[in-house]
Structure formats: structure tokens, C-alpha cells
Design a protein around this motif. Structure first.
Motif, PDB file in Angstrom:
ATOM      1  N   GLN A   1       0.793  -1.232  -0.083  1.00  0.00           N
ATOM      2  CA  GLN A   1      -0.086   0.074  -0.035  1.00  0.00           C
ATOM      3  C   GLN A   1       0.790   1.344   0.299  1.00  0.00           C
ATOM      4  N   PHE A   2       2.223   1.207   0.131  1.00  0.00           N
ATOM      5  CA  PHE A   2       2.948   2.428   0.380  1.00  0.00           C
ATOM      6  C   PHE A   2       3.759   2.518  -1.307  1.00  0.00           C
ATOM      7  N   GLN A   3       4.010   3.757  -1.368  1.00  0.00           N
ATOM      8  CA  GLN A   3       4.668   4.120  -2.506  1.00  0.00           C
ATOM      9  C   GLN A   3       6.168   4.469  -2.300  1.00  0.00           C
ATOM     10  N   PHE A   4       7.094   3.598  -2.581  1.00  0.00           N
ATOM     11  CA  PHE A   4       8.542   3.799  -2.119  1.00  0.00           C
ATOM     12  C   PHE A   4       9.416   4.302  -3.667  1.00  0.00           C
ATOM     13  N   SER A   5       8.782   4.037  -4.662  1.00  0.00           N
ATOM     14  CA  SER A   5       9.521   4.551  -5.886  1.00  0.00           C
ATOM     15  C   SER A   5       8.440   5.193  -6.600  1.00  0.00           C
ATOM     16  N   GLU A   6       9.061   6.025  -7.827  1.00  0.00           N
ATOM     17  CA  GLU A   6       8.284   6.631  -8.662  1.00  0.00           C
ATOM     18  C   GLU A   6       7.625   5.862  -9.594  1.00  0.00           C
ATOM     19  N   ARG A   7       6.462   5.795 -10.218  1.00  0.00           N
ATOM     20  CA  ARG A   7       6.020   5.019 -10.777  1.00  0.00           C
ATOM     21  C   ARG A   7       5.990   5.406 -12.158  1.00  0.00           C
ATOM     22  N   PRO A   8       6.439   4.984 -13.478  1.00  0.00           N
ATOM     23  CA  PRO A   8       6.355   5.492 -14.705  1.00  0.00           C
ATOM     24  C   PRO A   8       4.978   6.036 -15.086  1.00  0.00           C
ATOM     25  N   ASN A   9       5.125   7.074 -15.927  1.00  0.00           N
ATOM     26  CA  ASN A   9       3.692   7.508 -16.152  1.00  0.00           C
ATOM     27  C   ASN A   9       3.122   6.896 -17.390  1.00  0.00           C
ATOM     28  N   ILE A  10       2.160   6.261 -17.258  1.00  0.00           N
ATOM     29  CA  ILE A  10       1.436   5.330 -18.201  1.00  0.00           C
ATOM     30  C   ILE A  10       0.205   5.902 -18.664  1.00  0.00           C
ATOM     31  N   ASP A  11      -0.267   7.273 -18.211  1.00  0.00           N
ATOM     32  CA  ASP A  11      -1.712   7.677 -18.389  1.00  0.00           C
ATOM     33  C   ASP A  11      -1.768   8.382 -19.697  1.00  0.00           C
ATOM     34  N   TYR A  12      -1.525   7.805 -20.618  1.00  0.00           N
ATOM     35  CA  TYR A  12      -1.488   8.226 -22.217  1.00  0.00           C
ATOM     36  C   TYR A  12      -2.688   8.488 -22.764  1.00  0.00           C
TER      37      TYR A  12
END
Length: 263
Positions: free
Chosen positions: A241-252
Motif C-alpha cells: 500500500q506504500f509508494q517507495f518509488s516513482e512509477r512510470p507515467n502510463i496515463d497516455y
């Protein structure tokens, strides 16, 4: 296979008989500092129940890898090899019963529990992203050194893992207090419940309260492996449930992509 007897630091009784395959290794590297209830057989698999019960760690490692790989967070993905090495090293230790493989057994545990502790420290803000693996390595190396000192002085180094568990609980509490958003604890609570059950069974085994040495199917310490594998897998879900890394932007923009393809 003949192995010359080395200068062993062991002050413990060799669990293997002289004619057994692992006896010379325990003479060379030293005997483990604890003997679980299951009798030591004169085979290459010296404790069948305590050895084969580690298979659940390996299955859990594959499951965690599958789950974590979809998150694209290396911090979560690390739980998979940590679980795998915990199961593999424990398998080798209970198969062979000597001090050297016992150290590796603890290294496997350290890789998993100290990673939880490291992530909690990161959530609190005590360490940065670049320091997570150096902290994990430092904690593991210091603990291995402490193991040998405690081994020589007849101090049960199993308390290192127990102390780490307490530290994880306390840092989780501190991380929750410093969190800006509510934390869901259903997986954590379930995982702690299974882990506590595992600890109960291994205590019953170690104290010989529940002990049948000739039973090579079910042993208290073998149930420690089973229930702790389940518990730690559930606790892994807590960290999802935690965000440790930046996720790639896939909202195209789908329409924009179709337009570019037509051109």
C-alpha cells in the motif's frame, strides 16, 4: 568423502554420529548452538520435517515476485529474493546441521526482517532512498559478527531476530504516527497473528513441551517454517500500500496515440 578435522570454535555437541555424512562438517565448522526436537538421522537430509517444510518459503518467494513485479517498485521486489534465500538457507541448514550453515540460515532471516525495518525507517524519514541497501547490508554484517561472539560465549543468538521483530513493530508504530494518510492494517494484523502462532510452535519445540523426535512429518519447528512463511507473505501485502518509488507515467491519451499512428 574424507574431511580433515579443523580447529572448531564449537563448544556444542556434534549432533551427527561418527559414521554419518555430515559428522565431519560439524567437526570442521562447529556444531549448531541449538538442537530442535526432531532426531538427527544418519542421512544427507538429517532432519526431514524441518528441512522440507522450508518449501513453503520458496513457493511464497515466487508468489511475491509475481505480485511485486507488477508494482514496478524495486523495494517491493526485493522481498522475493529475501524470502527465497531465507527458505533456501534454512533448507540447507536443517539438512546439514552445522554452525556454518546455521549462520547462513540467519543471514536469510536477516535479509527479510531487516528489509522491513529499513523500509519502516524510510517511511519515517530516518534514511533516504539511496541508503536503504547500505543500511540493510550494514545491519546484516553487524549481526553476523554478533552471532559469532554470542556463539563463543554461549549466548543464544536467536534473540537477535526476536529483537529485530520488536524493532519492526516499534518502527511500524512510529511510521503510522508520521503518516499523512490512514494505513490499512488488516494484512499486517493477520500476518502478525500467523507469525505469533509460528513462534508459539517453535517455543513448544525448543522447550520440549511438544516433542516426538521420531516424527519426521510434523514438528513444532517445521510448523514455525509453515506459519511464518504465511505470516511474512501477509506482511509483505501490508507494504504494497506504500509508494517507495516513482512509477512510470502510463496515463497516455488514447486518441492522441491513434492520431500519431495514422500519420
Amino acid at each position: 568423502m574424507q574431511i580433515e578435522k579443523g580447529i572448531s570454535m564449537s563448544y556444542y555437541v556434534n549432533p551427527h554420529n561418527h559414521q554419518c555424512p555430515w559428522h565431519p562438517y560439524a567437526e570442521l565448522f562447529g556444531s549448531p548452538n541449538i538442537k530442535w526436537c526432531e532426531e538427527t538421522l544418519c542421512h544427507w537430509i538429517s532432519e526431514p520435517a524441518n528441512t522440507y517444510s522450508n518449501a513453503l518459503y520458496l513457493i511464497a518467494a515466487v508468489y511475491i515476485f509475481w505480485r511485486a513485479n507488477r508494482s514496478r517498485q524495486p523495494e517491493l521486489l526485493w522481498f522475493a529474493p529475501a524470502m527465497f534465500f531465507m527458505g533456501l538457507f534454512s533448507f540447507i541448514y536443517h539438512m546439514s546441521n552445522n554452525y556454518l550453515t546455521q549462520i547462513f540460515d540467519f543471514v536469510g532471516m536477516f535479509l527479510f526482517v531487516y528489509w522491513m525495518l529499513t523500509l519502516n525507517a524510510s517511511r519515517i524519514g530516518w534514511i533516504g532512498k539511496k541508503n536503504r541497501f547500505p543500511v540493510l547490508a550494514a545491519l546484516t554484517l553487524v549481526s553476523v559478527g554478533a552471532i559469532h561472539v554470542m556463539y563463543v560465549f554461549h549466548i543464544k543468538f536467536q534473540i537477535i531476530v526476536a529483537s529485530a521483530a520488536i524493532a519492526i513493530f516499534l518502527t511500524e508504530w512510529r511510521a503510522n504516527k508520521s503518516s499523512d494518510s490512514p494505513v490499512d492494517y488488516k494484512f499486517y494484523a493477520a500476518g502478525m497473528g500467523f507469525t505469533a502462532l509460528a513462534f508459539l510452535f517453535t517455543l513448544l519445540d525448543g522447550a520440549r513441551v511438544w516433542c516426538d523426535p521420531t516424527n519426521h512429518w510434523v514438528q513444532g519447528h517445521a510448523l514455525w517454517h509453515v506459519f511464518s512463511a504465511i505470516g511474512l507473505t501477509l506482511i509483505y501485502h501490508h507494504y504494497e500500500q506504500f509508494q517507495f518509488s516513482e512509477r512510470p507515467n502510463i496515463d497516455y491519451d488514447v486518441d492522441e496515440i491513434e492520431t500519431q499512428l495514422e500519420v
